[in-house]
Design an enzyme around this catalytic site. Structure first.
Site, PDB file in Angstrom:
ATOM      1  N   ARG A  51       0.821  -1.206   0.000  1.00 24.04           N
ATOM      2  CA  ARG A  51       0.000   0.000   0.000  1.00 24.04           C
ATOM      3  C   ARG A  51       0.861   1.264   0.000  1.00 24.04           C
ATOM      4  O   ARG A  51       0.693   2.152  -0.832  1.00 24.04           O
ATOM      5  CB  ARG A  51      -0.871  -0.055   1.246  1.00 24.04           C
ATOM      6  N   THR A  52       1.796   1.330   0.934  1.00 17.96           N
ATOM      7  CA  THR A  52       2.623   2.533   1.053  1.00 17.96           C
ATOM      8  C   THR A  52       3.546   2.688  -0.152  1.00 17.96           C
ATOM      9  O   THR A  52       3.729   3.785  -0.685  1.00 17.96           O
ATOM     10  CB  THR A  52       3.451   2.477   2.357  1.00 17.96           C
ATOM     11  N   LYS A  80      22.566  -9.786   1.650  1.00 15.02           N
ATOM     12  CA  LYS A  80      23.974 -10.194   1.616  1.00 15.02           C
ATOM     13  C   LYS A  80      24.761  -9.520   2.741  1.00 15.02           C
ATOM     14  O   LYS A  80      25.977  -9.585   2.788  1.00 15.02           O
ATOM     15  CB  LYS A  80      24.601  -9.821   0.269  1.00 15.02           C
ATOM     16  N   ARG A 101      11.358   2.028   3.701  1.00 12.65           N
ATOM     17  CA  ARG A 101      10.643   1.329   4.764  1.00 12.65           C
ATOM     18  C   ARG A 101      11.588   0.263   5.297  1.00 12.65           C
ATOM     19  O   ARG A 101      12.266  -0.423   4.520  1.00 12.65           O
ATOM     20  CB  ARG A 101       9.408   0.657   4.218  1.00 12.65           C
ATOM     21  N   HIS A 129       6.116   7.047  11.057  1.00 13.64           N
ATOM     22  CA  HIS A 129       5.558   6.892   9.719  1.00 13.64           C
ATOM     23  C   HIS A 129       5.005   8.264   9.337  1.00 13.64           C
ATOM     24  O   HIS A 129       3.796   8.460   9.269  1.00 13.64           O
ATOM     25  CB  HIS A 129       4.463   5.822   9.750  1.00 13.64           C
TER      26      HIS A 129
END
Ligand SMILES: [Zn+2]
Lengths: 307, 141
Positions: A51-52, A80, A101, A129
């Protein structure tokens, strides 16, 4: 380099200007359709949030820019063992702005410290957020026509709900906000937020466990999801999860211009029977999120001298 | 060892009782070869009980660490057997590389090479918060 990691990184004037810019973008999208032409947004999603991520990507595409990135850590170099700082430095060579994110709290700040391009925090674990908060502010501003003098009820999980903490912080900068906290005792707002944010700023605040009892006072009702993973045992979750479900019955005494919000996704906190009620604003919030992200991308790219 | 026996070094006085050992650890004194005394629970008119640390060498000291342990502490700097300076401490605004964040979800817990940084957010309550995740920390950490 200017970034947005915490909503309080921006002054109240900057937030207000951003909301005005977003409104102008809504009114005149054609004015902005090529403003980011030739610029790239990198969406670095170390944990999935479709969604974001799509909101950021749609925002950049509507500004005439393009998008690169990854949508979970398995597909990134961090699998990695690359550090966040190194990833940020590498991406700075490819893109003009980053939306990140990350499941770890503080990772976007680490990225912003290392990157040579602006970084937008698109959610860091249970911490911040800020673009959700900007979407919330734009929604209230558009629906109520103001960001001062209203009563807002926060309902559900106020203990872990970062969107709630962040919106309360942002609202301390406006006059005449009354906050009503509605939650089971187990999920009450943490004491330090009451003390450091609400009391320190002299906000008027009341606390209750009964949503219906306070419904008629509210101008805005901010619902949140009661998440299963927040509970140590299944019994507590099952006992509490349905206590704060919004139904047409509970809206009986609500104001006719109540603005019902939810950061989404919802599970069952808001009955679908309410979706057609003109007071339901949660899908408008999603749309506002895209618009305010457009305004944010433009602001940061302008400040960076990239556009 | 008393103050007269120190030629070049420090007497760290008025440490609130019980925090002397923590200060000893944070200053990294266990790695030094010079004479060091940690004196606990000394009677004090002002504080009731206090701890004292005496260091008989002119080492370099991060005074932010001492201020963080307690702004009440005073440091006497001794050169050639005489007190040349009496320093009073203050809570540092930023504390870098001294304590570790205890939040397991903090980025610093998986990227160990990141510099630990805390900001003073509530001077009255002596509260520091991690700049990355805002988790609270104080001298008990
Ligand atoms: Zn931390």
């Amino acid at each position: 380099m200017r970034s947005l990691i915490d909503i309080l990184d921006f002054s109240a004037e900057e937030v207000n200007a951003l909301i005005d810019d977003a409104k102008d973008m809504i009114a005149h999208p054609e004015k902005y359709s090529e403003i980011c032409k030739g610029k790239k947004l990198a969406t670095l999603f170390f944990e999935p949030s479709t969604r974001t991520r799509l909101s950021f990507e749609a925002a950049m595409l509507e500004l005439g820019g393009s998008v690169i990135g990854f949508s979970d850590a398995q597909n990134s170099s961090s699998s990695k063992g690359e550090s966040v700082s190194d990833t940020a430095k590498v991406i700075s060579c490819y893109a003009d702005i980053i939306a990140m994110r990350h499941p770890r709290e503080g990772a976007p700040l680490v990225a912003a410290n290392a990157a040579s391009i602006p970084v937008i925090n698109a959610g860091d674990g249970g911490h911040n957020h800020p673009t959700q908060t900007l979407a919330d502010l734009l929604t209230i501003s558009r629906e109520k026509g103001r960001l001062n003098d209203f009563t807002i009820g926060f309902c559900g999980d106020l203990k872990f709900g970062r969107t709630v903490h962040s919106l309360i912080s942002a609202l301390t900068r406006y006059e005449g906000i009354r906050v009503v906290l509605i939650s089971p005792e187990e999920l009450a707002l943490p004491g330090y937020i009451k003390k450091d944010v609400i009391e320190k700023n002299g906000m008027i605040c009341t606390q209750t466990t009964d949503l219906e009892a306070v419904m008629s006072e509210l101008d805005v009702l901010y619902m949140t999801r009661v998440q299963k993973e927040r509970f140590f045992n299944e019994e507590d979750y099952l006992r509490l999860k349905d206590s704060y479900i919004l139904t047409p019955q509970k809206l009986k005494n609500a104001k006719s211009d109540l603005c019902i919000m939810h950061p989404l996704p919802r599970v069952n906190e808001i009955s679908v029977a309410i979706d057609d009620d003109p007071r339901a604003c949660y899908f408008k919030q999603v749309l506002n999120g895209k618009h305010v992200r457009k305004a944010l991308i433009v602001k940061l790219l302008k400040e960076a001298g990239a556009i | 060892m008393n103050i007269d026996s120190i030629q070049n070094g420090f007497v760290i006085d008025h440490i609130p009782a019980g925090r002397g050992m923590k200060l000893y650890e944070l200053l990294g004194l266990e790695s030094l070869d010079c004479s060091i005394a940690l004196i606990k629970n000394v009677g004090s008119r002002k504080m009731g009980k206090k701890d004292i640390i005496k260091i008989d060498e002119a080492i370099s000291i991060d005074f932010d660490i001492i201020g963080f342990i307690s702004p009440e502490v005073t440091v006497n700097i001794i050169r050639d057997g005489v007190i040349v300076e009496k320093k009073s401490m203050a809570l540092p605004k930023v504390l870098t590389g001294v304590i570790r964040c205890k939040n397991p979800r903090c980025i610093t817990s998986c990227e160990q090479e990141l510099v630990q940084k805390f900001k003073l957010t509530d001077p009255e309550g002596h509260v520091y918060r991690c700049v990355y995740c805002e988790t609270k920390a104080n001298y008990d950490n």
